[in-house]
Design a protein around this motif. Structure first.
Motif, mmCIF file in Angstrom:
data_model
loop_
_atom_site.group_PDB
_atom_site.id
_atom_site.type_symbol
_atom_site.label_atom_id
_atom_site.label_comp_id
_atom_site.label_asym_id
_atom_site.label_seq_id
_atom_site.Cartn_x
_atom_site.Cartn_y
_atom_site.Cartn_z
ATOM 1 N N ILE A 95 -1.895 6.783 -7.551
ATOM 2 C CA ILE A 95 -1.734 4.978 -7.708
ATOM 3 C C ILE A 95 0.007 5.035 -7.725
ATOM 4 O O ILE A 95 0.608 5.530 -8.346
ATOM 5 C CB ILE A 95 -2.173 4.690 -9.020
ATOM 6 C CG1 ILE A 95 -3.814 5.143 -9.247
ATOM 7 C CG2 ILE A 95 -1.809 3.269 -9.439
ATOM 8 C CD1 ILE A 95 -4.207 5.030 -10.531
ATOM 9 N N CYS A 96 0.034 3.886 -6.749
ATOM 10 C CA CYS A 96 1.621 3.464 -6.739
ATOM 11 C C CYS A 96 1.519 2.112 -7.159
ATOM 12 O O CYS A 96 0.492 1.533 -7.744
ATOM 13 C CB CYS A 96 2.269 3.818 -5.164
ATOM 14 S SG CYS A 96 1.541 2.805 -4.178
ATOM 15 N N ASN A 97 2.404 1.444 -6.917
ATOM 16 C CA ASN A 97 2.544 0.076 -7.492
ATOM 17 C C ASN A 97 1.537 -0.829 -6.443
ATOM 18 O O ASN A 97 0.948 -1.712 -7.096
ATOM 19 C CB ASN A 97 4.072 -0.571 -7.274
ATOM 20 C CG ASN A 97 4.241 -1.751 -7.956
ATOM 21 O OD1 ASN A 97 3.840 -1.768 -9.328
ATOM 22 N ND2 ASN A 97 4.658 -2.774 -7.540
ATOM 23 N N GLY A 122 -4.449 -1.374 -3.303
ATOM 24 C CA GLY A 122 -3.702 -2.543 -4.050
ATOM 25 C C GLY A 122 -2.892 -1.686 -5.039
ATOM 26 O O GLY A 122 -2.350 -2.697 -5.976
ATOM 27 N N GLY A 123 -3.015 -0.685 -5.468
ATOM 28 C CA GLY A 123 -2.221 0.142 -6.491
ATOM 29 C C GLY A 123 -2.379 -0.557 -7.877
ATOM 30 O O GLY A 123 -3.500 -1.313 -8.233
ATOM 31 N N PHE A 124 -1.452 -0.198 -8.816
ATOM 32 C CA PHE A 124 -1.270 -0.659 -10.057
ATOM 33 C C PHE A 124 -1.601 -2.159 -10.328
ATOM 34 O O PHE A 124 -2.399 -2.478 -10.979
ATOM 35 C CB PHE A 124 -0.103 -0.220 -10.873
ATOM 36 C CG PHE A 124 -0.178 -0.583 -12.091
ATOM 37 C CD1 PHE A 124 -0.584 0.265 -13.348
ATOM 38 C CD2 PHE A 124 0.406 -1.765 -12.586
ATOM 39 C CE1 PHE A 124 -0.602 -0.100 -14.580
ATOM 40 C CE2 PHE A 124 0.461 -2.317 -13.958
ATOM 41 C CZ PHE A 124 -0.154 -1.493 -14.843
ATOM 42 N N GLN A 125 -0.970 -2.895 -9.401
ATOM 43 C CA GLN A 125 -1.049 -4.287 -9.424
ATOM 44 C C GLN A 125 -2.361 -4.795 -9.183
ATOM 45 O O GLN A 125 -2.965 -5.711 -9.965
ATOM 46 C CB GLN A 125 -0.121 -5.062 -8.467
ATOM 47 C CG GLN A 125 1.355 -4.782 -8.313
ATOM 48 C CD GLN A 125 1.836 -5.091 -9.910
ATOM 49 O OE1 GLN A 125 1.343 -5.960 -10.619
ATOM 50 N NE2 GLN A 125 2.646 -4.291 -10.457
ATOM 51 N N ALA A 126 -3.359 -4.028 -8.359
ATOM 52 C CA ALA A 126 -4.717 -4.486 -8.073
ATOM 53 C C ALA A 126 -5.527 -4.037 -9.528
ATOM 54 O O ALA A 126 -6.527 -4.887 -9.941
ATOM 55 C CB ALA A 126 -5.263 -3.821 -6.789
ATOM 56 N N TRP A 127 -5.143 -2.927 -10.191
ATOM 57 C CA TRP A 127 -5.842 -2.452 -11.177
ATOM 58 C C TRP A 127 -5.677 -3.690 -12.431
ATOM 59 O O TRP A 127 -6.684 -4.065 -13.065
ATOM 60 C CB TRP A 127 -5.159 -1.248 -11.713
ATOM 61 C CG TRP A 127 -5.829 -0.466 -13.164
ATOM 62 C CD1 TRP A 127 -5.382 -0.703 -14.203
ATOM 63 C CD2 TRP A 127 -6.830 0.580 -13.190
ATOM 64 N NE1 TRP A 127 -6.179 0.074 -15.070
ATOM 65 C CE2 TRP A 127 -6.763 0.586 -14.593
ATOM 66 C CE3 TRP A 127 -7.509 1.213 -12.334
ATOM 67 C CZ2 TRP A 127 -7.914 1.669 -15.057
ATOM 68 C CZ3 TRP A 127 -8.384 2.096 -12.715
ATOM 69 C CH2 TRP A 127 -8.339 2.360 -14.094
#
Length: 136
Positions: A95-97, A122-127
């Motif tokens: 997981i990146c940003n 989508g990375g952390f932002q999607a999470w």
């Protein structure tokens, strides 16, 4: 030899082409699938740099590994491996940003033999946008 010539005869790839090629080699996960994978024993690995983690928070249970240490920490044969890096069959979700650097990182893990490595679309932002748990 000019910048456009290579020993192997292949033309250079731009980053968008490289990402497309890398991502074709494995199935990426969306936020809900990544959460389900973690519940089934997958290791979530957060490679965001410290400022982003401080600003946005952490995914509960994720292993934080700076990107420049990822291969060292997840190689099951490595002398500097994390305790969680128990086998090449470990399911890893990087997981990146925003889901770009994580794709390149997952591909690097594949080269180390971690054949079940993938990343979060989508990375952390999607999470976070999916309303999944975040520790601040």
């Amino acid at each position: 030899m000019s910048d456009e010539q290579h020993d192997d005869g292949d033309a250079p790839l731009g980053i968008d082409q490289l990402l497309e090629r890398v991502r074709a080699g494995y199935q990426r996960l969306g936020p809900q699938d990544a959460k389900a994978a973690a519940e089934d024993g997958a290791l979530l690995v957060d490679i965001r740099y410290a400022e982003l983690r401080a600003r946005d928070g952490l995914i509960p249970g994720a292993l934080v590994v700076e990107r420049n240490e990822l291969e060292w920490r997840l190689d099951p044969l490595g002398s500097h491996r994390a305790a969680e890096a128990v086998s090449h069959g470990l399911r890893v979700v990087v997981i990146c940003n925003e889901g770009y650097a994580s794709s390149l990182a997952a591909e690097s893990l594949h080269r180390l033999g971690l054949y079940r490595a993938t990343d979060l679309v989508g990375g952390f932002q999607a999470w976070r946008a999916a309303g999944l748990p975040v520790e601040v």
